[in-house]
Design a protein around this motif. Structure first.
Motif, short mmCIF file in Angstrom:
data_model
loop_
_atom_site.label_atom_id
_atom_site.label_comp_id
_atom_site.label_asym_id
_atom_site.label_seq_id
_atom_site.Cartn_x
_atom_site.Cartn_y
_atom_site.Cartn_z
N ALA A 13 6.98 -0.95 1.61
CA ALA A 13 6.21 -1.26 0.40
C ALA A 13 5.58 0.01 -0.18
CB ALA A 13 5.13 -2.29 0.72
N CYS A 14 5.09 0.88 0.70
CA CYS A 14 4.46 2.13 0.24
C CYS A 14 5.48 3.02 -0.48
CB CYS A 14 3.85 2.87 1.42
SG CYS A 14 2.38 2.09 2.13
N VAL A 15 6.68 3.12 0.08
CA VAL A 15 7.72 3.96 -0.53
C VAL A 15 8.17 3.38 -1.86
CG1 VAL A 15 10.07 4.87 -0.27
CG2 VAL A 15 8.53 4.83 1.70
N ILE A 16 8.32 2.07 -1.92
CA ILE A 16 8.74 1.42 -3.16
C ILE A 16 7.69 1.62 -4.25
CG2 ILE A 16 9.21 -0.83 -4.24
CD1 ILE A 16 10.40 -1.68 -1.48
N ALA A 17 6.41 1.43 -3.89
CA ALA A 17 5.33 1.63 -4.87
C ALA A 17 5.30 3.07 -5.35
CB ALA A 17 3.99 1.25 -4.24
N GLU A 18 5.50 4.01 -4.43
CA GLU A 18 5.51 5.43 -4.79
C GLU A 18 6.66 5.73 -5.74
OE1 GLU A 18 6.04 9.83 -2.67
OE2 GLU A 18 5.74 8.04 -1.46
N LEU A 19 7.82 5.15 -5.50
CA LEU A 19 8.98 5.40 -6.36
C LEU A 19 8.69 4.93 -7.79
CD1 LEU A 19 12.69 5.02 -5.56
CD2 LEU A 19 11.81 3.87 -7.59
N PHE A 20 8.00 3.80 -7.92
CA PHE A 20 7.69 3.27 -9.26
C PHE A 20 6.41 3.87 -9.84
CE2 PHE A 20 10.36 -0.48 -7.86
CZ PHE A 20 11.36 -0.26 -8.78
N GLU A 21 5.76 4.73 -9.05
CA GLU A 21 4.53 5.42 -9.49
C GLU A 21 3.43 4.43 -9.83
OE1 GLU A 21 6.08 7.91 -12.69
OE2 GLU A 21 6.02 9.62 -11.32
N VAL A 22 3.26 3.42 -8.99
CA VAL A 22 2.16 2.47 -9.13
C VAL A 22 1.52 2.30 -7.76
CG1 VAL A 22 3.20 1.24 -11.08
CG2 VAL A 22 3.64 0.46 -8.76
N SER A 23 0.32 1.75 -7.74
CA SER A 23 -0.37 1.55 -6.47
C SER A 23 0.09 0.26 -5.81
CB SER A 23 -1.88 1.48 -6.70
OG SER A 23 -2.22 0.32 -7.45
N LEU A 24 -0.19 0.14 -4.51
CA LEU A 24 0.11 -1.10 -3.80
C LEU A 24 -0.68 -2.25 -4.38
CD1 LEU A 24 0.37 -0.12 -0.01
CD2 LEU A 24 2.15 -1.15 -1.43
N ASP A 25 -1.93 -1.98 -4.79
CA ASP A 25 -2.76 -3.03 -5.41
C ASP A 25 -2.06 -3.63 -6.62
OD1 ASP A 25 -4.75 -2.81 -3.57
OD2 ASP A 25 -6.02 -1.50 -4.78
#
Length: 236
Positions: free
Chosen positions: A65-77
């Motif tokens: 989840a962290c890597v996916i969020a980072e790829l889309f440049e958004v936070s986990l929240d």
């Protein structure tokens, strides 16, 4: 992350999967392209993996989840929040603004450190020239003082930018301690723009530091070149 279920306890996971598919489509990425980009980031995904996740047939681990969020440049929240209609767009944009504000501060601090190094060199050079002149105003001193004043304005502006940018991030409150040195450096030189300082009164009004500091850089450079070449070059 556990497998997606209909229970309300898993609403955050359903939101993550929904946002993952939504952001992928917004970026014009196929499932295969997303899988390739995640693999390049060290997360071995295949097109079938992405498909299973989006279909709710496969859970997403926290590290994934962290890597996916980072790829889309958004936070986990933001990835785990599910709004509808205009609020969906607004929530995404707010998250991006906050992330970019944080990036602005981080990048700015690195570049600003180099700026302050050069500012210090200018300050030392000014002090040396001031001592050599017997603390008497010269065109060269006034020109250098004008540049120091311009630098001071940048410092003041950057302090505001960093404070307000940090106000959009979780770093709020940290900005002051990080730049006490920068504030002190400029505070010691603010006398350069004090019109009551007697030293500058011997110069024509248009050759005093605070007047020259209002010139744009090209005009200021032309002015000192004219003075150095012996030409009578008054400030515009």
């Amino acid at each position: 992350m556990a497998a997606v279920e209909n229970d309300s306890n898993f609403v955050w996971e359903r939101a993550f999967v929904y946002n993952m598919a939504r952001l992928r489509k917004m970026r014009g990425m196929s499932q295969n392209e997303l899988a390739n980009r995640l693999t390049a980031k060290g997360l071995p995904f295949y097109q079938a993996t992405v498909q299973r996740v989006e279909n709710g047939e496969r859970s997403v681990r926290l590290d994934e989840a962290c890597v996916i969020a980072e790829l889309f440049e958004v936070s986990l929240d933001a990835m785990m929040t599910n709004f509808e209609g205009p609020m969906e767009t607004a929530s995404y944009s707010v998250d991006r603004v906050r992330r970019f504000a944080g990036s602005l501060v981080d990048a700015g601090q690195e570049d600003f450190g180099e700026f302050l190094n050069e500012f210090e060199i200018l300050s030392i050079t000014f002090d040396e020239m001031l001592t050599a002149s017997g603390h008497k105003a010269t065109s060269e001193l006034s020109w250098l003082a004008a540049w120091l004043i311009k630098c001071g304005w940048v410092i003041e502006s950057w302090i505001d930018v960093e404070r307000y940018a940090n106000g959009l991030t979780v770093k709020s409150g940290d900005w002051h301690e990080a730049h006490v040195t920068m504030v002190e450096a400029w505070t010691e030189l603010q006398w350069l723009q004090d019109e009551s300082v007697e030293m500058w009164q011997v110069l024509p009004e248009k050759e005093r530091p605070w007047f020259l500091a209002d010139l744009d850089p090209i005009e200021l450079q032309r002015w000192i070149i004219g003075r150095s070449s012996g030409e009578h070059s008054e400030a515009p």
